[in-house]
Design a protein around this motif. Sequence first.
Motif, PDB file in Angstrom:
ATOM      1  N   ASN A 115      47.638   1.706   6.693  1.00  0.00           N
ATOM      2  CA  ASN A 115      47.605   1.115   8.046  1.00  0.00           C
ATOM      3  C   ASN A 115      46.422   0.403   8.376  1.00  0.00           C
ATOM      4  N   SER A 116      45.222   0.257   7.644  1.00  0.00           N
ATOM      5  CA  SER A 116      44.160  -0.578   7.998  1.00  0.00           C
ATOM      6  C   SER A 116      43.269  -0.758   6.789  1.00  0.00           C
ATOM      7  N   GLY A 117      42.098  -1.602   6.995  1.00  0.00           N
ATOM      8  CA  GLY A 117      41.219  -1.662   5.838  1.00  0.00           C
ATOM      9  C   GLY A 117      40.543  -0.429   5.564  1.00  0.00           C
ATOM     10  N   THR A 118      40.242   0.212   6.571  1.00  0.00           N
ATOM     11  CA  THR A 118      39.432   1.475   6.414  1.00  0.00           C
ATOM     12  C   THR A 118      40.110   2.393   5.509  1.00  0.00           C
ATOM     13  N   GLU A 119      41.619   2.439   5.808  1.00  0.00           N
ATOM     14  CA  GLU A 119      42.419   3.522   4.833  1.00  0.00           C
ATOM     15  C   GLU A 119      42.379   2.849   3.388  1.00  0.00           C
ATOM     16  N   ALA A 120      42.522   1.638   3.239  1.00  0.00           N
ATOM     17  CA  ALA A 120      42.359   1.120   2.089  1.00  0.00           C
ATOM     18  C   ALA A 120      41.286   1.552   1.297  1.00  0.00           C
ATOM     19  N   THR A 121      40.276   1.314   1.699  1.00  0.00           N
ATOM     20  CA  THR A 121      38.856   1.344   0.954  1.00  0.00           C
ATOM     21  C   THR A 121      38.501   3.058   0.831  1.00  0.00           C
ATOM     22  N   LEU A 122      38.915   3.688   1.633  1.00  0.00           N
ATOM     23  CA  LEU A 122      38.825   5.419   1.522  1.00  0.00           C
ATOM     24  C   LEU A 122      39.715   5.649   0.435  1.00  0.00           C
ATOM     25  N   CYS A 143      27.339  -4.819   3.194  1.00  0.00           N
ATOM     26  CA  CYS A 143      28.656  -4.873   2.963  1.00  0.00           C
ATOM     27  C   CYS A 143      29.264  -3.921   3.839  1.00  0.00           C
ATOM     28  N   TYR A 144      30.197  -4.214   4.552  1.00  0.00           N
ATOM     29  CA  TYR A 144      30.993  -3.216   5.373  1.00  0.00           C
ATOM     30  C   TYR A 144      32.395  -2.958   4.968  1.00  0.00           C
ATOM     31  N   HIS A 145      32.857  -1.763   4.513  1.00  0.00           N
ATOM     32  CA  HIS A 145      34.043  -1.423   4.272  1.00  0.00           C
ATOM     33  C   HIS A 145      35.009  -0.395   4.958  1.00  0.00           C
ATOM     34  N   GLY A 146      34.721  -0.585   6.405  1.00  0.00           N
ATOM     35  CA  GLY A 146      35.398   0.247   7.386  1.00  0.00           C
ATOM     36  C   GLY A 146      34.403   1.558   7.558  1.00  0.00           C
ATOM     37  N   HIS A 147      34.952   2.208   8.320  1.00  0.00           N
ATOM     38  CA  HIS A 147      34.059   3.365   8.968  1.00  0.00           C
ATOM     39  C   HIS A 147      34.193   4.823   8.321  1.00  0.00           C
ATOM     40  N   ILE A 205      32.548  -3.877  -3.520  1.00  0.00           N
ATOM     41  CA  ILE A 205      31.678  -4.974  -3.055  1.00  0.00           C
ATOM     42  C   ILE A 205      32.736  -6.068  -2.306  1.00  0.00           C
ATOM     43  N   GLU A 206      32.286  -6.591  -1.196  1.00  0.00           N
ATOM     44  CA  GLU A 206      32.768  -7.774  -0.861  1.00  0.00           C
ATOM     45  C   GLU A 206      32.616  -8.826  -1.535  1.00  0.00           C
ATOM     46  N   PRO A 207      33.403  -9.363  -2.157  1.00  0.00           N
ATOM     47  CA  PRO A 207      32.987 -10.382  -3.198  1.00  0.00           C
ATOM     48  C   PRO A 207      32.179 -11.677  -2.511  1.00  0.00           C
ATOM     49  N   GLY A 210      31.072 -10.933   4.249  1.00  0.00           N
ATOM     50  CA  GLY A 210      31.341 -11.477   5.499  1.00  0.00           C
ATOM     51  C   GLY A 210      31.045 -10.488   6.696  1.00  0.00           C
ATOM     52  N   ASN A 211      30.382  -9.486   6.421  1.00  0.00           N
ATOM     53  CA  ASN A 211      29.910  -8.559   7.718  1.00  0.00           C
ATOM     54  C   ASN A 211      28.398  -8.553   7.621  1.00  0.00           C
ATOM     55  N   ALA A 212      27.693  -9.400   6.776  1.00  0.00           N
ATOM     56  CA  ALA A 212      26.367  -9.775   7.149  1.00  0.00           C
ATOM     57  C   ALA A 212      26.185 -11.408   7.156  1.00  0.00           C
ATOM     58  N   PHE A 238      37.104  -4.554  -5.597  1.00  0.00           N
ATOM     59  CA  PHE A 238      36.923  -5.869  -4.898  1.00  0.00           C
ATOM     60  C   PHE A 238      37.528  -5.443  -3.431  1.00  0.00           C
ATOM     61  N   ASP A 239      36.585  -5.544  -2.524  1.00  0.00           N
ATOM     62  CA  ASP A 239      37.012  -5.254  -1.121  1.00  0.00           C
ATOM     63  C   ASP A 239      37.488  -6.641  -0.530  1.00  0.00           C
ATOM     64  N   GLU A 240      38.827  -6.792  -0.531  1.00  0.00           N
ATOM     65  CA  GLU A 240      39.332  -8.224  -0.135  1.00  0.00           C
ATOM     66  C   GLU A 240      39.843  -8.244   1.179  1.00  0.00           C
ATOM     67  N   VAL A 241      39.539  -7.185   1.939  1.00  0.00           N
ATOM     68  CA  VAL A 241      40.146  -6.885   3.202  1.00  0.00           C
ATOM     69  C   VAL A 241      39.816  -8.513   3.960  1.00  0.00           C
ATOM     70  N   MET A 242      38.640  -8.826   3.856  1.00  0.00           N
ATOM     71  CA  MET A 242      38.410 -10.204   4.619  1.00  0.00           C
ATOM     72  C   MET A 242      38.713 -11.301   3.812  1.00  0.00           C
ATOM     73  N   THR A 243      38.352 -11.346   2.532  1.00  0.00           N
ATOM     74  CA  THR A 243      38.376 -12.627   1.405  1.00  0.00           C
ATOM     75  C   THR A 243      40.135 -12.887   1.116  1.00  0.00           C
ATOM     76  N   GLY A 266      43.652  -5.968   3.741  1.00  0.00           N
ATOM     77  CA  GLY A 266      43.916  -5.675   5.203  1.00  0.00           C
ATOM     78  C   GLY A 266      44.195  -6.980   5.816  1.00  0.00           C
ATOM     79  N   LYS A 267      43.951  -6.963   7.163  1.00  0.00           N
ATOM     80  CA  LYS A 267      43.964  -8.203   8.099  1.00  0.00           C
ATOM     81  C   LYS A 267      45.121  -9.106   7.848  1.00  0.00           C
ATOM     82  N   ILE A 268      44.984 -10.223   6.974  1.00  0.00           N
ATOM     83  CA  ILE A 268      46.084 -11.135   6.505  1.00  0.00           C
ATOM     84  C   ILE A 268      47.486 -10.646   6.404  1.00  0.00           C
TER      85      ILE A 268
HETATM   86  N1  PLP Z   1      36.650  -4.016   4.726  1.00  0.00           N
HETATM   87  C1  PLP Z   1      36.091  -5.342   5.009  1.00  0.00           C
HETATM   88  C2  PLP Z   1      35.484  -6.110   3.884  1.00  0.00           C
HETATM   89  C3  PLP Z   1      36.217  -5.509   6.234  1.00  0.00           C
HETATM   90  O1  PLP Z   1      35.594  -6.697   6.797  1.00  0.00           O
HETATM   91  C4  PLP Z   1      36.696  -4.528   7.093  1.00  0.00           C
HETATM   92  C5  PLP Z   1      36.838  -4.714   8.664  1.00  0.00           C
HETATM   93  O2  PLP Z   1      36.259  -5.613   9.235  1.00  0.00           O
HETATM   94  C6  PLP Z   1      37.234  -3.054   6.757  1.00  0.00           C
HETATM   95  C7  PLP Z   1      37.142  -3.143   5.280  1.00  0.00           C
HETATM   96  C8  PLP Z   1      37.868  -2.317   7.670  1.00  0.00           C
HETATM   97  O3  PLP Z   1      38.795  -2.829   8.104  1.00  0.00           O
HETATM   98  P1  PLP Z   1      39.656  -2.055   9.244  1.00  0.00           P
HETATM   99  O4  PLP Z   1      38.807  -2.374  10.314  1.00  0.00           O
HETATM  100  O5  PLP Z   1      40.915  -2.721   9.514  1.00  0.00           O
HETATM  101  O6  PLP Z   1      39.718  -0.661   9.090  1.00  0.00           O
END
Ligand code: PLP
Length: 429
Positions: A115-122, A143-147, A205-207, A210-212, A238-243, A266-268
């Motif tokens: 349901n979210s990018g955070t869940e995907a990376t966890l 790099c940000y991978h959710g919380h 890694i965010e390939p 996009g979070n810095a 590869f965290d492709e939530v953004m890319t 995630g996202k798109i």
């Molecule tokens: N991974 C990346 C690369 C992100 O940019 C984000 C959110 O911006 C997340 C994970 C976390 O996604 P979400 O905010 O949907 O939990």
Amino acid sequence: MNHSQSSALFARAKTLLPGGVNSPVRAFKSVGGDPFFVARADGAYLHDVDGNAYIDYVGSWGPMIVGHNHPAVRSAVAAAIENGLSFGAPCAAEVTMAEKITSLVPSCEMVRMVNSGTEATLSAIRLARGATGRNKIVKFEGCYHGHGDSFLVKAGSGMLTLGVPTSPGVPAGLSELTLTLPYNDVDAATALFEQHGTDIAGLIIEPVVGNANCIPPREGYLQHLRALCTQYGALLIFDEVMTGFRVALGGAQAHYGITPDLTTFGKIIGGGMPVGAYGGRAELMNQIAPAGPIYQAGTLSGNPVAMAAGLAMLELVSEPGFHERLSARAARLCAGLEEAARQAGVALTTNQVGAMFGLFFTTEKVDTYAQATACDTAAFNRFFHAMLERGVFLAPSAYEAGFISAAHTDEVIEATLAAAREAFKVVAA
Ligand code: PLP
């Protein structure tokens, strides 16, 4: 611009929601001032509750790559809700979604919707740990991978730093399992793997960072990480939530020609609904419950309305030439901004990969986190507000990438550049 309705809402919100928002960066803390409250969104524009319109380069932080409120996505959602909002049992759209993702991203032979990018990376790091029997993970500064707890760790000043938590509430015992590296530094990665390689479950890694702000990988960098992971038996994630589906139809892995072991999305893929996913080789994904022993579940995962929105979105981005068109427009925007800054005597460089871009108030081309954080954030903040007053909404932080959508036509970009020519004068003053 009149902001009285937004101000009144923000005053109410601050008594009810922490910081007045449901996600921190929305509160404008880093740029100062109060956020505007959105009444509706359409195409390239956000419209606030006071009737002001803004050209939007945030795009709901990435999902809105076809523009806001696209009729095809809206009608797919409208059709889906006729049949009910959630089933708690399998539905056909989940299968179609999995077929679509696996056909667009060949490294993913199977996927699991969340349901979210955070869940995907966890979930991806749980799978990496479960599959390798190792506990350590590697992430990169900036790099940000959710919380998730394991990701709220950044490097100290040394080249290789064992994790220290950057948020209260993250147990030190957990963050110690997160090793942090400087992005784009080949030698640091080699040294870290030499020291810890056989304990590392996965490297995430965010390939394209996009979070810095927006920092692309140096030539050969991702290949080097791929080789290290293969050599030491760690999974490359590869965290492709953004890319994903943004820098190219097949994501950054297609753009740079790298095959990761696991990918997070995630996202798109949600078309604006709360959706994430993770995927990889069948041999790995089959270790997830109920096929295998690694547990991961979700009451609303694979939700039929969210799948309908995401599938409509993926159809639109699959149209031939879609990403090339967006990339050309993003390039035009960046070139125009650099030129406008130069004319105003403001130091500005830009980075751009496909439909994402970054603005750096500095004289040098930026390809490290250290350079990104050394930029003139006060200048960015002045530029942000000067643009906002002229009806252009950039991400309210110097450390976020900007996003172009298909609704950002040449006219919209020209209007943005006209605003920027004035805004840079404010920055220079
Ligand atoms: N991974 C990346 C690369 C992100 O940019 C984000 C959110 O911006 C997340 C994970 C976390 O996604 P979400 O905010 O949907 O939990």
